[in-house]
Scaffold this motif. Structure first.
Motif, PDB file in Angstrom:
ATOM      1  N   VAL A 188       0.840  -1.207   0.000  1.00 47.66           N
ATOM      2  CA  VAL A 188       0.000   0.000   0.000  1.00 47.66           C
ATOM      3  C   VAL A 188       0.866   1.246   0.000  1.00 47.66           C
ATOM      4  N   SER A 189       1.957   1.225   0.772  1.00 47.34           N
ATOM      5  CA  SER A 189       2.869   2.364   0.835  1.00 47.34           C
ATOM      6  C   SER A 189       3.461   2.654  -0.539  1.00 47.34           C
ATOM      7  N   TRP A 190       3.860   1.601  -1.244  1.00 46.31           N
ATOM      8  CA  TRP A 190       4.427   1.785  -2.579  1.00 46.31           C
ATOM      9  C   TRP A 190       3.385   2.366  -3.538  1.00 46.31           C
ATOM     10  N   ILE A 191       2.159   1.881  -3.458  1.00 46.05           N
ATOM     11  CA  ILE A 191       1.085   2.366  -4.338  1.00 46.05           C
ATOM     12  C   ILE A 191       0.808   3.840  -4.072  1.00 46.05           C
ATOM     13  N   VAL A 192       0.704   4.203  -2.787  1.00 46.14           N
ATOM     14  CA  VAL A 192       0.410   5.596  -2.428  1.00 46.14           C
ATOM     15  C   VAL A 192       1.546   6.508  -2.861  1.00 46.14           C
ATOM     16  N   SER A 193       2.787   6.076  -2.642  1.00 46.73           N
ATOM     17  CA  SER A 193       3.941   6.873  -3.050  1.00 46.73           C
ATOM     18  C   SER A 193       3.967   7.067  -4.562  1.00 46.73           C
ATOM     19  N   TRP A 194       3.703   5.999  -5.291  1.00 42.94           N
ATOM     20  CA  TRP A 194       3.657   6.082  -6.754  1.00 42.94           C
ATOM     21  C   TRP A 194       2.543   7.017  -7.209  1.00 42.94           C
ATOM     22  N   ARG A 195       1.390   6.897  -6.549  1.00 39.87           N
ATOM     23  CA  ARG A 195       0.242   7.733  -6.911  1.00 39.87           C
ATOM     24  C   ARG A 195       0.516   9.207  -6.631  1.00 39.87           C
ATOM     25  N   LEU A 196       1.185   9.487  -5.512  1.00 41.28           N
ATOM     26  CA  LEU A 196       1.519  10.871  -5.180  1.00 41.28           C
ATOM     27  C   LEU A 196       2.431  11.479  -6.235  1.00 41.28           C
ATOM     28  N   LYS A 197       3.479  10.745  -6.611  1.00 43.02           N
ATOM     29  CA  LYS A 197       4.398  11.246  -7.635  1.00 43.02           C
ATOM     30  C   LYS A 197       3.684  11.443  -8.959  1.00 43.02           C
ATOM     31  N   SER A 198       2.771  10.524  -9.275  1.00 42.87           N
ATOM     32  CA  SER A 198       2.000  10.623 -10.514  1.00 42.87           C
ATOM     33  C   SER A 198       1.120  11.871 -10.502  1.00 42.87           C
ATOM     34  N   LYS A 199       0.451  12.098  -9.363  1.00 40.91           N
ATOM     35  CA  LYS A 199      -0.417  13.275  -9.244  1.00 40.91           C
ATOM     36  C   LYS A 199       0.397  14.560  -9.307  1.00 40.91           C
ATOM     37  N   PHE A 200       1.546  14.571  -8.634  1.00 49.78           N
ATOM     38  CA  PHE A 200       2.388  15.768  -8.634  1.00 49.78           C
ATOM     39  C   PHE A 200       2.854  16.086 -10.057  1.00 49.78           C
ATOM     40  N   ASN A 201       3.273  15.044 -10.769  1.00 51.24           N
ATOM     41  CA  ASN A 201       3.702  15.252 -12.159  1.00 51.24           C
ATOM     42  C   ASN A 201       2.553  15.761 -13.023  1.00 51.24           C
ATOM     43  N   GLU A 202       1.368  15.192 -12.808  1.00 53.13           N
ATOM     44  CA  GLU A 202       0.193  15.603 -13.586  1.00 53.13           C
ATOM     45  C   GLU A 202      -0.166  17.061 -13.334  1.00 53.13           C
ATOM     46  N   TYR A 203      -0.247  17.433 -12.049  1.00 49.77           N
ATOM     47  CA  TYR A 203      -0.656  18.791 -11.706  1.00 49.77           C
ATOM     48  C   TYR A 203       0.461  19.808 -11.896  1.00 49.77           C
ATOM     49  N   SER A 204       1.683  19.326 -12.057  1.00 49.35           N
ATOM     50  CA  SER A 204       2.794  20.231 -12.373  1.00 49.35           C
ATOM     51  C   SER A 204       2.690  20.741 -13.811  1.00 49.35           C
ATOM     52  N   GLN A 205       1.916  20.043 -14.623  1.00 48.81           N
ATOM     53  CA  GLN A 205       1.738  20.438 -16.021  1.00 48.81           C
ATOM     54  C   GLN A 205       0.570  21.403 -16.214  1.00 48.81           C
ATOM     55  N   ILE A 206      -0.189  21.632 -15.133  1.00 50.61           N
ATOM     56  CA  ILE A 206      -1.352  22.518 -15.224  1.00 50.61           C
ATOM     57  C   ILE A 206      -0.985  23.878 -14.645  1.00 50.61           C
ATOM     58  N   GLY A 207      -0.861  24.869 -15.505  1.00 52.50           N
ATOM     59  CA  GLY A 207      -0.460  26.202 -15.066  1.00 52.50           C
ATOM     60  C   GLY A 207      -1.561  26.933 -14.326  1.00 52.50           C
ATOM     61  N   LEU A 208      -1.168  27.763 -13.365  1.00 55.73           N
ATOM     62  CA  LEU A 208      -2.132  28.576 -12.624  1.00 55.73           C
ATOM     63  C   LEU A 208      -2.640  29.719 -13.499  1.00 55.73           C
ATOM     64  N   ALA A 209      -3.900  30.017 -13.376  1.00 53.45           N
ATOM     65  CA  ALA A 209      -4.481  31.105 -14.151  1.00 53.45           C
ATOM     66  C   ALA A 209      -3.847  32.440 -13.770  1.00 53.45           C
ATOM     67  N   ASN A 210      -3.443  32.594 -12.483  1.00 55.03           N
ATOM     68  CA  ASN A 210      -2.879  33.878 -12.047  1.00 55.03           C
ATOM     69  C   ASN A 210      -1.379  33.997 -12.352  1.00 55.03           C
ATOM     70  N   GLY A 211      -0.747  32.895 -12.748  1.00 53.97           N
ATOM     71  CA  GLY A 211       0.664  32.927 -13.133  1.00 53.97           C
ATOM     72  C   GLY A 211       1.661  33.084 -12.013  1.00 53.97           C
TER      73      GLY A 211
END
Length: 229
Positions: free
Chosen positions: A14-37
């Motif tokens: 479970v720890s490995w899955i959660v860690s992998w999921r966190l990194k995946s989410k961080f990478n995903e949301y790192s590609q979404i720019g803030l509207a305010n810049g």
């Protein structure tokens, strides 16, 4: 014993899955720019100032997901991706770490208790595994060393559980601030909330894992105590 091993394996998976999921989410949301810049550093400075905090520095540190607040020197330390990033992930992480600074400034109880435990935890962590190992080797002679080791490990488990309200509260403060101040749009807010939820889950899994390990050592101690009676 077998049950403890099984729980340990489940926690590791479970720890490995959660860690992998966190990194995946961080990478995903790192590609979404803030509207305010705004960058993570700018958001951090803004949140600190709007909470009346002017004695905390915002610094850039090396590594990925190495972001943390240090109450000893009053610094919000952000990884480069967060410090310079202008994404939803950067905003969420920067605001979360500033949430800890707000906790410190407002004397948030669980954070104070957690900080007070750090010196003892540091010493305990240096000797704990050696004491437990020695206790297991001497278990047929005496259970005292193992009992001491279990007590030391119990402190680390307590620390991991005290960390939970500290982390969840920091995320709550961060999300409330970015929403109320219009730092993120409603869509960006949903992404930020999701990212911080997965980050919080890493602490939950760590706490459960520590508890499972503690129970395993307790079962060994109790078994030895019964044999010696």
């Amino acid at each position: 014993m077998a049950g403890a091993y099984l729980i340990g394996i489940i926690v590791m998976i479970v720890s490995w899955i959660v860690s992998w999921r966190l990194k995946s989410k961080f990478n995903e949301y790192s590609q979404i720019g803030l509207a305010n810049g705004l960058s993570g550093a700018e958001i951090a400075q803004k949140m600190l100032q709007e909470n009346g905090i002017y004695d905390v520095r915002v610094l850039s540190v090396e590594g990925m997901l190495t972001d943390h607040y240090n109450p000893q020197d009053k610094t919000v330390n952000l990884s480069a991706d967060v410090y310079y990033g202008r994404s939803v992930a950067a905003a969420a992480v920067a605001a979360h770490e500033c949430g800890h600074a707000v906790q410190h400034a407002t004397a948030y109880g669980p954070l104070q208790f957690r900080s007070a435990m750090v010196p003892f935890l540091t010493i305990s962590s240096q000797w704990m595994q050696w004491v437990i190992l020695g206790g297991i080797l001497l278990i047929n002679t005496t259970t005292i060393p193992l009992a001491i080791g279990v007590a030391l490990f119990a402190v680390t488990t307590l620390f991991s559980f005290i960390t939970l309200p500290v982390e969840f509260d920091a995320s709550r403060r961060a999300l409330a601030w970015v929403q109320n101040r219009g730092v993120v749009t409603q869509r960006e807010y949903g992404y930020a909330k999701d990212a911080l939820w997965w980050a919080a889950m890493t602490y939950v899994v760590a706490a459960v894992g520590s508890l499972a390990t503690l129970l395993y050592y307790v079962s060994i101690l109790m078994g030895a105590s019964r044999r010696s009676d």
